[in-house]
Design an enzyme around this catalytic site. Sequence first.
Site, short mmCIF file in Angstrom:
data_model
loop_
_atom_site.label_atom_id
_atom_site.label_comp_id
_atom_site.label_asym_id
_atom_site.label_seq_id
_atom_site.Cartn_x
_atom_site.Cartn_y
_atom_site.Cartn_z
N ASN A 1 0.85 -1.13 -0.06
CA ASN A 1 0.07 0.12 0.01
C ASN A 1 0.73 1.19 0.06
O ASN A 1 2.18 0.98 0.20
CB ASN A 1 -0.95 -0.12 1.29
N HIS B 1 4.30 6.44 -6.78
CA HIS B 1 4.47 5.21 -6.15
C HIS B 1 5.93 5.21 -5.57
O HIS B 1 7.00 5.62 -6.38
CB HIS B 1 4.12 4.17 -7.23
#
Length: 183
Positions: free
Chosen positions: A34, A45
């Site tokens: 996550n 990310h």
Amino acid sequence: MTTKPTKDELAAAYGKTLDDVLAPDLDVLFCGINPGLYSGALGLHFARPGNRFWPALYRGGFTPRLFDPTEQDELLGLGLGITNVVARTTARADELTPDEFREGGRLLTARVAEYRPRWLAVVGITAFRTAFGLPKAKIGPQDGDIAGARVWVLPNPSGLNAHWTPAALGDEFGRLRAEVHSE
């Protein structure tokens, strides 16, 4: 180059989600556990400087040079993408519940069925085991598939996973790359 989020930006990132880096028919869809608060604050990310995902991707031969998280969308041109088992940002992965992981596995399976990557590479063995009910899974290629995609579990590239050195992470990513390109 990524910028450092402020304390207020980090606090405001709690519970946010990131857009996937995703397109149909990718060679490999990398799947994190996550997003952390740092990633949530920046909308990128694997954005925390201590995270070793980008160096492992490069050492493993997936990218022609070391990418910065701000270049994440360039992965699509290389046949690569990024998603997460659980979408919401947290300070630590241990804030997630087993139910969230199982629901994340269900949603990930649907995403894989829709976008049809050849390989799903989950970076985090514990998340994979919990999300898919496979408590004995090990790092490396998995038996079976998920929605038609072959599956490889990679070590978590977080700097907290210190028993996997940068060189060992690169080697494991390289094993996956060799398999992907042998087909």
